[in-house]
Design a protein around this motif. Structure first.
Motif, PDB file in Angstrom:
ATOM      1  N   ILE A 146       9.624  62.725  14.296  1.00 17.66           N
ATOM      2  CA  ILE A 146      10.572  62.762  13.179  1.00 17.66           C
ATOM      3  C   ILE A 146      10.647  64.134  12.524  1.00 17.66           C
ATOM      4  CG2 ILE A 146      10.161  60.322  12.727  1.00 17.66           C
ATOM      5  CD1 ILE A 146       8.523  61.124  10.312  1.00 17.66           C
ATOM      6  N   SER A 147       9.950  65.134  13.079  1.00 12.24           N
ATOM      7  CA  SER A 147       9.964  66.451  12.450  1.00 12.24           C
ATOM      8  C   SER A 147      11.351  67.066  12.432  1.00 12.24           C
ATOM      9  CB  SER A 147       8.993  67.382  13.190  1.00 12.24           C
ATOM     10  OG  SER A 147       9.375  67.538  14.548  1.00 12.24           O
ATOM     11  N   LEU A 148      12.181  66.778  13.438  1.00 13.98           N
ATOM     12  CA  LEU A 148      13.516  67.370  13.470  1.00 13.98           C
ATOM     13  C   LEU A 148      14.415  66.833  12.365  1.00 13.98           C
ATOM     14  CD1 LEU A 148      15.760  65.188  14.878  1.00 13.98           C
ATOM     15  CD2 LEU A 148      14.258  65.600  16.805  1.00 13.98           C
ATOM     16  N   ALA A 149      13.999  65.716  11.717  1.00 12.56           N
ATOM     17  CA  ALA A 149      14.776  65.164  10.602  1.00 12.56           C
ATOM     18  C   ALA A 149      14.281  65.681   9.261  1.00 12.56           C
ATOM     19  CB  ALA A 149      14.718  63.639  10.615  1.00 12.56           C
ATOM     20  N   GLY A 150      13.351  66.637   9.266  1.00 11.88           N
ATOM     21  CA  GLY A 150      12.864  67.193   8.008  1.00 11.88           C
ATOM     22  C   GLY A 150      11.977  66.252   7.231  1.00 11.88           C
ATOM     23  N   VAL A 151      11.296  65.349   7.927  1.00 14.92           N
ATOM     24  CA  VAL A 151      10.436  64.354   7.289  1.00 14.92           C
ATOM     25  C   VAL A 151       9.003  64.597   7.729  1.00 14.92           C
ATOM     26  CG1 VAL A 151       9.959  61.889   7.026  1.00 14.92           C
ATOM     27  CG2 VAL A 151      12.319  62.691   7.191  1.00 14.92           C
ATOM     28  N   GLU A 152       8.047  64.443   6.816  1.00 12.89           N
ATOM     29  CA  GLU A 152       6.635  64.596   7.148  1.00 12.89           C
ATOM     30  C   GLU A 152       5.892  63.294   6.890  1.00 12.89           C
ATOM     31  OE1 GLU A 152       5.056  66.506   2.910  1.00 12.89           O
ATOM     32  OE2 GLU A 152       5.173  67.752   4.717  1.00 12.89           O
ATOM     33  N   ILE A 153       4.860  63.058   7.699  1.00 13.43           N
ATOM     34  CA  ILE A 153       4.047  61.845   7.600  1.00 13.43           C
ATOM     35  C   ILE A 153       2.829  62.141   6.734  1.00 13.43           C
ATOM     36  CG2 ILE A 153       2.612  60.226   8.874  1.00 13.43           C
ATOM     37  CD1 ILE A 153       5.563  59.719   9.172  1.00 13.43           C
ATOM     38  N   ILE A 154       2.575  61.271   5.777  1.00  9.88           N
ATOM     39  CA  ILE A 154       1.411  61.409   4.914  1.00  9.88           C
ATOM     40  C   ILE A 154       0.242  60.578   5.443  1.00  9.88           C
ATOM     41  CG2 ILE A 154       0.526  61.022   2.571  1.00  9.88           C
ATOM     42  CD1 ILE A 154       3.342  61.524   1.555  1.00  9.88           C
ATOM     43  N   GLU A 155       0.518  59.349   5.864  1.00  7.61           N
ATOM     44  CA  GLU A 155      -0.546  58.480   6.350  1.00  7.61           C
ATOM     45  C   GLU A 155       0.059  57.362   7.180  1.00  7.61           C
ATOM     46  OE1 GLU A 155      -4.408  56.063   4.524  1.00  7.61           O
ATOM     47  OE2 GLU A 155      -2.569  56.237   3.350  1.00  7.61           O
ATOM     48  N   VAL A 156      -0.696  56.919   8.183  1.00  2.00           N
ATOM     49  CA  VAL A 156      -0.318  55.762   8.988  1.00  2.00           C
ATOM     50  C   VAL A 156      -1.557  54.892   9.146  1.00  2.00           C
ATOM     51  CG1 VAL A 156       0.517  54.932  11.213  1.00  2.00           C
ATOM     52  CG2 VAL A 156       1.498  56.994  10.228  1.00  2.00           C
ATOM     53  N   ARG A 157      -1.410  53.599   8.902  1.00  2.00           N
ATOM     54  CA  ARG A 157      -2.510  52.656   9.034  1.00  2.00           C
ATOM     55  C   ARG A 157      -2.061  51.420   9.798  1.00  2.00           C
ATOM     56  NH1 ARG A 157      -7.349  54.948   8.550  1.00  2.00           N
ATOM     57  NH2 ARG A 157      -7.419  56.368   6.770  1.00  2.00           N
ATOM     58  N   ILE A 158      -2.954  50.904  10.647  1.00  2.00           N
ATOM     59  CA  ILE A 158      -2.671  49.655  11.361  1.00  2.00           C
ATOM     60  C   ILE A 158      -2.803  48.506  10.370  1.00  2.00           C
ATOM     61  CG2 ILE A 158      -3.312  48.164  13.279  1.00  2.00           C
ATOM     62  CD1 ILE A 158      -2.205  50.846  14.146  1.00  2.00           C
ATOM     63  N   SER A 159      -1.760  47.702  10.216  1.00  3.02           N
ATOM     64  CA  SER A 159      -1.772  46.596   9.253  1.00  3.02           C
ATOM     65  C   SER A 159      -1.940  45.236   9.921  1.00  3.02           C
ATOM     66  CB  SER A 159      -0.471  46.596   8.437  1.00  3.02           C
ATOM     67  OG  SER A 159       0.663  46.420   9.283  1.00  3.02           O
ATOM     68  N   HIS A 160      -1.663  45.137  11.207  1.00  3.87           N
ATOM     69  CA  HIS A 160      -1.804  43.854  11.899  1.00  3.87           C
ATOM     70  C   HIS A 160      -2.139  44.134  13.349  1.00  3.87           C
ATOM     71  CE1 HIS A 160      -1.064  39.707  13.133  1.00  3.87           C
ATOM     72  NE2 HIS A 160      -0.337  40.195  14.122  1.00  3.87           N
ATOM     73  N   LEU A 161      -3.125  43.406  13.863  1.00  7.31           N
ATOM     74  CA  LEU A 161      -3.526  43.553  15.261  1.00  7.31           C
ATOM     75  C   LEU A 161      -4.132  42.245  15.720  1.00  7.31           C
ATOM     76  CD1 LEU A 161      -3.924  45.350  17.769  1.00  7.31           C
ATOM     77  CD2 LEU A 161      -6.147  45.990  16.852  1.00  7.31           C
ATOM     78  N   ALA A 162      -3.555  41.659  16.743  1.00  4.70           N
ATOM     79  CA  ALA A 162      -4.048  40.384  17.266  1.00  4.70           C
ATOM     80  C   ALA A 162      -3.490  40.174  18.665  1.00  4.70           C
ATOM     81  CB  ALA A 162      -3.645  39.221  16.359  1.00  4.70           C
ATOM     82  N   TYR A 163      -4.189  39.343  19.429  1.00  3.82           N
ATOM     83  CA  TYR A 163      -3.651  38.943  20.719  1.00  3.82           C
ATOM     84  C   TYR A 163      -2.414  38.071  20.509  1.00  3.82           C
ATOM     85  CZ  TYR A 163      -7.594  40.606  23.527  1.00  3.82           C
ATOM     86  OH  TYR A 163      -8.507  41.391  24.172  1.00  3.82           O
ATOM     87  N   ALA A 164      -1.493  38.121  21.449  1.00  2.21           N
ATOM     88  CA  ALA A 164      -0.312  37.257  21.379  1.00  2.21           C
ATOM     89  C   ALA A 164      -0.738  35.798  21.481  1.00  2.21           C
ATOM     90  CB  ALA A 164       0.665  37.612  22.492  1.00  2.21           C
TER      91      ALA A 164
END
Length: 308
Positions: A210-228
């Protein structure tokens, strides 16, 4: 005799960020203090009223021109709220961005577009993907982001909010497919066992996309993780089996250490002399007692192990 034309080289077009041409970057807009525009507006308005009242006959028509100029002066005023910016465009050309909160005076007849630079966050949809082992998993993440370059956010992409959302989900799919849900015997990077590392990889990949859109990422966290759902029961049984094996392995290791300690203590303190057969019998009994799930029932042997 027919002759074939030699093959011509195919011109390739670069893909990815190297193939994107965004010749624009944010710069400050030319502004004047808001008081300048206010003074000009009220001065022209007062002059127009005076001309309308004081001038005779046809001279009053000049007051209409003064009133028009006062409207032009009023249109040059702009109010910027904290956390907001104004992207200024003059006759189709980007002239700059106003980031200073408060009242400012711009070039008349310019168009302004509000772009928020506040910190935003959203949660991706729960995506069903196959991990590195081919097992279907459900995964979602929370992305915290902020507009860094208002000009690129406005002109480089059609809708920067939708762009961030789609690219974040695309990066999440890619990261989920490159790691297994559970690492083999706790070795290597896994989605469940290395959440922080996976989140860091995801943050860097989203930021690159997303850098080409002039946007920067502050933080990313996994919120859900489970087997199908379709494989959850089977994977639960496998996890339980792995846990049982690991527990049994630990119990056996401890039992062997305790038996070795008991034999060495008996030998060092010369409590009893044991031959190989008696040692084997003692080891067998101790291993049964230490590794059994049920409490052992002791049997007192008053005889001998050797047949008479």
């Amino acid at each position: 005799m027919s002759s074939e034309n030699p093959p011509t080289a195919v011109e390739t077009v670069p893909v990815g960020h190297d193939g994107v041409r965004v010749d624009i970057s944010e710069r400050p807009a030319m502004t004047f203090p808001g008081g300048v525009g206010l003074v000009a507006f009220f001065a022209l308005l007062a002059l127009g009223v005076w001309m309308l009242v004081a001038l005779p006959g046809t001279a009053k028509t000049f007051s209409l021109l003064v009133f028009a100029l006062s409207i032009v002066a009023l249109s040059a005023l702009v109010i910027v709220q904290p956390g907001q910016t104004k992207v200024v465009q003059f006759f189709g050309r980007y002239t700059g961005t106003v980031r200073t909160p408060g009242l400012s005076t711009l070039v008349p007849f310019s168009t302004r577009r509000s772009v928020s630079v506040r910190v935003r966050n959203f949660e991706t949809n729960r995506l069903k993907v196959n991990d590195a082992d081919g097992s279907p998993v459900e995964i979602a993440a929370i992305v915290v982001w902020q507009v860094a370059d208002t000009s690129k956010a406005t002109y480089a992409v059609d809708n920067y909010i939708d762009f961030v959302t789609v690219q974040a989900e695309s990066a999440l799919r890619h990261i989920a497919t490159t790691h297994p849900y559970d690492g083999s015997e706790g070795v290597g990077t896994s989605l469940r066992g290395s959440t922080d590392q996976v989140a860091d990889e995801l943050a860097h990949e989203v930021a690159e996309r997303i850098s080409l859109a002039g946007v920067e990422i502050i933080e990313v966290r996994i919120s859900h993780l489970a087997y199908a759902a379709e494989v959850a029961q089977a994977m639960l049984r496998r996890q339980q089996a792995n846990a049982v094996v690991a527990a049994r392995t630990r119990i056996v290791e401890g039992a062997v250490g305790m038996v070795d300690l008991a034999l060495r203590k008996l030998s060092e303190e010369e409590i009893v002399e044991l031959d190989d057969e008696r040692k084997a019998a003692m080891v067998s009994n101790l291993m049964v007692v230490l590794c059994s799930d049920q409490p052992a029932s002791p049997i007192v042997n008053t005889g001998t192990l050797y047949a008479s």
